[in-house]
Design a protein around this motif. Structure first.
Motif, PDB file in Angstrom:
ATOM      1  N   UNK A 144      -8.409   0.902  -3.965  1.00 21.22           N
ATOM      2  CA  UNK A 144      -8.382   1.263  -2.548  1.00 21.22           C
ATOM      3  C   UNK A 144      -8.237   0.031  -1.667  1.00 21.22           C
ATOM      4  N   UNK A 145      -7.421   0.132  -0.590  1.00 18.91           N
ATOM      5  CA  UNK A 145      -7.328  -0.980   0.372  1.00 18.91           C
ATOM      6  C   UNK A 145      -8.665  -1.305   1.023  1.00 18.91           C
ATOM      7  N   UNK A 146      -9.607  -0.352   0.984  1.00 19.02           N
ATOM      8  CA  UNK A 146     -10.913  -0.575   1.602  1.00 19.02           C
ATOM      9  C   UNK A 146     -11.719  -1.626   0.853  1.00 19.02           C
ATOM     10  N   UNK A 147     -11.263  -1.977  -0.360  1.00 19.27           N
ATOM     11  CA  UNK A 147     -11.994  -2.979  -1.146  1.00 19.27           C
ATOM     12  C   UNK A 147     -11.789  -4.393  -0.613  1.00 19.27           C
ATOM     13  N   UNK A 148     -10.773  -4.611   0.243  1.00 19.82           N
ATOM     14  CA  UNK A 148     -10.531  -5.936   0.801  1.00 19.82           C
ATOM     15  C   UNK A 148     -11.562  -6.238   1.873  1.00 19.82           C
ATOM     16  N   UNK A 149     -12.107  -7.449   1.857  1.00 22.84           N
ATOM     17  CA  UNK A 149     -13.095  -7.831   2.864  1.00 22.84           C
ATOM     18  C   UNK A 149     -12.500  -7.706   4.263  1.00 22.84           C
TER      19      UNK A 149
ATOM     20  N   UNK B  91      -4.887  -4.283   5.133  1.00 18.70           N
ATOM     21  CA  UNK B  91      -3.863  -3.322   5.563  1.00 18.70           C
ATOM     22  C   UNK B  91      -4.167  -2.687   6.917  1.00 18.70           C
ATOM     23  N   UNK B  92      -5.410  -2.285   7.129  1.00 15.06           N
ATOM     24  CA  UNK B  92      -5.769  -1.672   8.411  1.00 15.06           C
ATOM     25  C   UNK B  92      -5.589  -2.652   9.570  1.00 15.06           C
TER      26      UNK B  92
ATOM     27  N   UNK C  74       0.857  -1.180   0.000  1.00 14.28           N
ATOM     28  CA  UNK C  74       0.000   0.000   0.000  1.00 14.28           C
ATOM     29  C   UNK C  74       0.894   1.231   0.000  1.00 14.28           C
ATOM     30  N   UNK C  75       0.714   2.094  -1.014  1.00 12.67           N
ATOM     31  CA  UNK C  75       1.498   3.320  -1.127  1.00 12.67           C
ATOM     32  C   UNK C  75       0.552   4.475  -1.434  1.00 12.67           C
ATOM     33  N   UNK C  76       0.553   5.486  -0.581  1.00 13.59           N
ATOM     34  CA  UNK C  76      -0.280   6.680  -0.788  1.00 13.59           C
ATOM     35  C   UNK C  76      -1.747   6.325  -1.043  1.00 13.59           C
TER      36      UNK C  76
END
Length: 240
Positions: free
Chosen positions: A95-100, A107-108, A75-77
Motif C-alpha cells: 500500500x502507498x500508505x506505508x510510505x512515511x 503518492x498522496x 501506483x496502480x489500483x
C-alpha cells in the motif's frame, strides 16, 4: 485587483477562469515536469504523470542531485511499485500508505501538489501575495502574470535535516539560499495558455530557478502495472 487582462478583464477574473478550466481537466489526469536549475545547470528534476489516483514518478535529475534518472515510483489500483535493484525490474511494495508522510514525496502528496497548482489554489495564493504585478500577453495567445512574492508563499512546507529546519518547495525539493527565509522576496511567473489552462509556474531567486510545467490535462493515460514484478514481502521471507 485593478490590473487589466484581455478585453478589460481583471487579473482576478482571469485567474478564477483559468482555475476552473484547469481544475476540471486536471482532476482526471495530467503530466507535470518539475525542473530546478542552479547557475544555469540542471540541479534536480522529476516528471509526474497521474490518472485519477494512479500515478508514476520519474527522476530526470543528474545522479549528483539525488536519485538516478528513471522511474522510481508507480501506483496502480492502490498498489505501490518501486524499482527492484536486484533485477532492474519492479518490486510490489504494498500500500502507498506505508510510505512515511510529510516528506513531500508520497503518492498522496504528489497528487495534492498537482491539484493545488492546477486547481487554482496555488495561483490564487500567489495573486493574493504578489507585488509589482505585470501582465504580458504573448503572440501565441498565452498570458504571463509575474511579480514578487514572499518565499513562504511558494515553499510552504517545512522539514528537518540534521536538526536544522528546512523550507520545502512543492514535490519535496528543498529551497536553498535566499528562499530558506519565508519572508524573502522571490520572482514568480504564472503562464496560462490560450485555452485558459495553467501551463507553468516559475519561481526564481539568486541563481536558482524552479519551474513546474503542466501538460496533457485530461488526456494523460493511466499507468499500467509492471509485468513480472516481484513481491517485496516474499523477498523478505515474510510470506510464503
Amino acid at each position: 485587483f485593478a490590473f487589466a487582462s484581455s478585453g478589460g478583464e481583471t487579473a482576478t477574473a482571469a485567474v478564477e477562469r483559468a482555475a476552473k478550466v484547469s481544475a476540471a481537466s486536471a482532476e482526471r489526469s495530467g503530466t507535470v515536469v518539475v525542473r530546478i536549475t542552479h547557475d544555469g545547470e540542471l540541479w534536480a528534476g522529476s516528471t509526474v504523470r497521474w490518472n485519477g489516483s494512479d500515478l508514476s514518478v520519474g527522476s530526470d535529475a543528474p545522479a549528483r542531485a539525488g536519485r538516478k534518472p528513471g522511474e522510481h515510483l508507480r501506483v496502480v489500483d492502490g498498489t505501490l511499485y518501486g524499482p527492484d535493484p536486484g533485477t532492474g525490474g519492479w518490486l510490489i511494495q504494498g500500500s502507498p500508505k506505508n510510505i512515511d508522510p510529510d516528506s513531500g514525496t508520497t503518492p498522496d502528496e504528489y497528487l495534492a501538489a498537482v491539484r493545488l497548482d492546477t486547481g487554482g489554489v496555488t495561483l490564487r495564493r500567489i495573486m493574493d501575495g504578489i507585488t509589482g504585478l505585470t501582465t504580458t500577453h504573448r503572440v501565441d495567445g498565452s498570458t504571463v502574470y509575474s511579480g514578487k512574492v514572499a518565499a513562504g508563499v511558494i515553499a510552504r512546507e517545512t522539514g528537518f535535516k540534521e536538526g536544522e529546519s528546512l523550507r520545502v518547495l512543492p514535490f519535496g525539493y528543498v529551497a536553498h539560499d535566499e528562499a530558506e527565509d519565508a519572508a524573502a522576496p522571490v520572482g514568480v511567473a504564472v503562464t496560462g495558455g490560450r485555452d485558459d489552462v495553467v501551463r507553468d509556474v516559475t519561481v526564481s531567486w539568486g541563481t536558482w530557478v524552479y519551474t513546474a510545467t503542466y501538460s496533457g490535462l485530461g488526456a494523460t493515460p493511466a499507468p499500467v502495472a509492471p509485468e513480472n514484478a516481484r513481491s517485496l514481502l516474499e523477498l523478505r521471507g515474510l510470506r510464503p
